[in-house]
Design a protein around this motif. Structure first.
Motif, PDB file in Angstrom:
ATOM      1  N   LEU A  67     -43.038 -43.996 -28.096  1.00 29.54           N
ATOM      2  CA  LEU A  67     -43.219 -45.051 -27.103  1.00 29.54           C
ATOM      3  C   LEU A  67     -43.140 -44.423 -25.731  1.00 29.54           C
ATOM      4  CD1 LEU A  67     -43.507 -48.052 -26.380  1.00 29.54           C
ATOM      5  CD2 LEU A  67     -41.011 -48.208 -26.424  1.00 29.54           C
ATOM      6  N   ASP A  68     -44.201 -44.555 -24.975  1.00 28.22           N
ATOM      7  CA  ASP A  68     -44.285 -43.957 -23.645  1.00 28.22           C
ATOM      8  C   ASP A  68     -43.961 -42.463 -23.692  1.00 28.22           C
ATOM      9  OD1 ASP A  68     -44.900 -46.476 -22.687  1.00 28.22           O
ATOM     10  OD2 ASP A  68     -42.823 -46.942 -22.178  1.00 28.22           O
ATOM     11  N   GLY A  69     -44.435 -41.809 -24.766  1.00 31.12           N
ATOM     12  CA  GLY A  69     -44.265 -40.369 -24.906  1.00 31.12           C
ATOM     13  C   GLY A  69     -42.948 -39.927 -25.483  1.00 31.12           C
ATOM     14  N   ALA A  70     -42.002 -40.850 -25.742  1.00 25.14           N
ATOM     15  CA  ALA A  70     -40.684 -40.501 -26.279  1.00 25.14           C
ATOM     16  C   ALA A  70     -40.611 -40.881 -27.749  1.00 25.14           C
ATOM     17  CB  ALA A  70     -39.593 -41.217 -25.490  1.00 25.14           C
ATOM     18  N   SER A  71     -40.069 -39.996 -28.571  1.00 29.00           N
ATOM     19  CA  SER A  71     -39.967 -40.229 -30.006  1.00 29.00           C
ATOM     20  C   SER A  71     -38.915 -41.299 -30.308  1.00 29.00           C
ATOM     21  CB  SER A  71     -39.595 -38.932 -30.716  1.00 29.00           C
ATOM     22  OG  SER A  71     -39.283 -39.165 -32.077  1.00 29.00           O
ATOM     23  N   LEU A  72     -39.329 -42.382 -30.941  1.00 34.91           N
ATOM     24  CA  LEU A  72     -38.381 -43.440 -31.291  1.00 34.91           C
ATOM     25  C   LEU A  72     -37.399 -43.009 -32.379  1.00 34.91           C
ATOM     26  CD1 LEU A  72     -40.717 -46.584 -31.187  1.00 34.91           C
ATOM     27  CD2 LEU A  72     -38.901 -45.990 -29.577  1.00 34.91           C
ATOM     28  N   PRO A  73     -37.827 -42.308 -33.440  1.00 35.20           N
ATOM     29  CA  PRO A  73     -36.863 -41.895 -34.462  1.00 35.20           C
ATOM     30  C   PRO A  73     -35.800 -40.939 -33.940  1.00 35.20           C
ATOM     31  CG  PRO A  73     -39.092 -41.809 -35.325  1.00 35.20           C
ATOM     32  CD  PRO A  73     -39.215 -42.021 -33.853  1.00 35.20           C
ATOM     33  N   SER A  74     -36.088 -40.231 -32.838  1.00 33.70           N
ATOM     34  CA  SER A  74     -35.110 -39.294 -32.287  1.00 33.70           C
ATOM     35  C   SER A  74     -34.038 -39.990 -31.459  1.00 33.70           C
ATOM     36  CB  SER A  74     -35.820 -38.251 -31.416  1.00 33.70           C
ATOM     37  OG  SER A  74     -36.743 -37.500 -32.184  1.00 33.70           O
ATOM     38  N   MET A  75     -34.252 -41.260 -31.133  1.00 38.95           N
ATOM     39  CA  MET A  75     -33.282 -41.990 -30.314  1.00 38.95           C
ATOM     40  C   MET A  75     -32.103 -42.478 -31.153  1.00 38.95           C
ATOM     41  SD  MET A  75     -35.823 -44.402 -28.034  1.00 38.95           S
ATOM     42  CE  MET A  75     -37.153 -43.704 -27.064  1.00 38.95           C
ATOM     43  N   ARG A  76     -30.952 -42.620 -30.514  1.00 43.40           N
ATOM     44  CA  ARG A  76     -29.835 -43.271 -31.165  1.00 43.40           C
ATOM     45  C   ARG A  76     -30.165 -44.744 -31.352  1.00 43.40           C
ATOM     46  NH1 ARG A  76     -24.351 -40.713 -28.363  1.00 43.40           N
ATOM     47  NH2 ARG A  76     -24.771 -38.536 -28.976  1.00 43.40           N
ATOM     48  N   ARG A  77     -29.487 -45.364 -32.319  1.00 46.34           N
ATOM     49  CA  ARG A  77     -29.815 -46.745 -32.672  1.00 46.34           C
ATOM     50  C   ARG A  77     -29.741 -47.678 -31.468  1.00 46.34           C
ATOM     51  NH1 ARG A  77     -26.843 -49.263 -37.772  1.00 46.34           N
ATOM     52  NH2 ARG A  77     -27.978 -47.527 -38.687  1.00 46.34           N
TER      53      ARG A  77
END
Length: 269
Positions: A67-77
């Motif tokens: 999303l907007d170039g940032a990996s969603l699975p890499s984010m904390r919940r």
């Protein structure tokens, strides 16, 4: 991540099977930022499944989900919950919760479960979300007493309180009367104009033709077509995917399609 869109949603190589049935087979879905993308397909084509995979409430195989170039699975919940909100068709509530309580849940990713500061600020944000979703009159009602359409508006307000960059909606017009359907779709268009990325599963092709900037048609586990409503919603594609005959006209005063369905029996493959 090479090739990832820098603005909006980019989901690539999505795979999901339920038993022996493959619902998503190497799908590639994009939803540009600041626009409404309608996800279309016959019943059982996997629209709800796809939204849940993107939201992270269902596990599957996704090679790239950004999303907007940032990996969603890499984010904390919690960070992901701050960026992505999902409005599902059906949802349950705890006993005794009011509409305001439900909408307040949308603030939790920004405040945390044990924070009691800023109650006045939270009340303002909750009322603003209820108002924008046309649900302010349900604020003090027991959620268990709300009709399907009323619950749908409250659930949309809960998602708005989340202040997401990506709003995923599964049949947002479900249970709503005609006026409320049009209000809900106009709200999605307004949110997109404000910069939000909106991906909404719809079953009404004319709703998609009138309100969506882009449509993605899925069937048989694959993306069948993607592009503007004018490009995608053709008589040939409607016959192939939905097995019905239709005439595609121009909406009066617009270059958008208006689809008139033939009342004759469904076409055969």
């Amino acid at each position: 991540m090479t090739g990832v869109r820098e603005d909006g949603l980019d989901a690539r190589r999505i795979r999901f099977a339920h038993g022996r049935r493959i619902l998503c087979d190497d799908m590639h879905i994009t939803a540009p930022g600041g626009s409404v993308t309608a996800l279309l397909g016959p019943n059982g084509s996997g629209k709800s499944t796809l939204l849940r995979l993107i939201a992270g409430t269902l596990r599957g195989e996704v090679e790239t989900l950004a999303l907007d170039g940032a990996s969603l699975p890499s984010m904390r919940r919690r960070e992901r919950a701050q960026r992505v909100a999902l409005v599902e068709q059906e949802w349950s509530t705890a006993e005794g919760m009011t509409g305001r309580d439900i909408v307040g849940l949308g603030l939790l990713p920004h405040r945390g479960w044990l924070s009691f500061e800023g109650a006045q600020t939270d009340a303002v944000a909750t009322d603003a979300a209820l108002g924008r979703a046309g649900a302010l009159e349900f604020a003090e009602r027991d959620a268990a007493t709300l009709s399907g359409g009323e619950r749908q508006r409250v659930n949309l307000a809960r998602a708005l309180a989340q202040r997401p960059a990506l709003l995923l909606c599964d049949e947002p017009t479900n249970h709503l009367d005609i006026r409320a359907q049009l209000d809900a779709l106009a709200l999605l268009a307004s949110l997109a104009r404000d910069g939000m990325t909106v991906l909404a599963a719809l079953h009404d092709l004319n709703h998609a033709a009138a309100f969506a900037d882009r449509v993605v048609v899925i069937a048989d586990g694959h993306v069948q077509a993607a592009g503007s409503p004018q490009e995608v919603l053709t008589r040939e594609l409607i016959a192939r995917v939905w097995q019905v005959d239709a005439e595609v006209l121009l909406r009066p005063g617009s270059d958008r399609p208006l689809i008139v369905f033939d009342a004759a029996p469904a076409l055969t493959r």
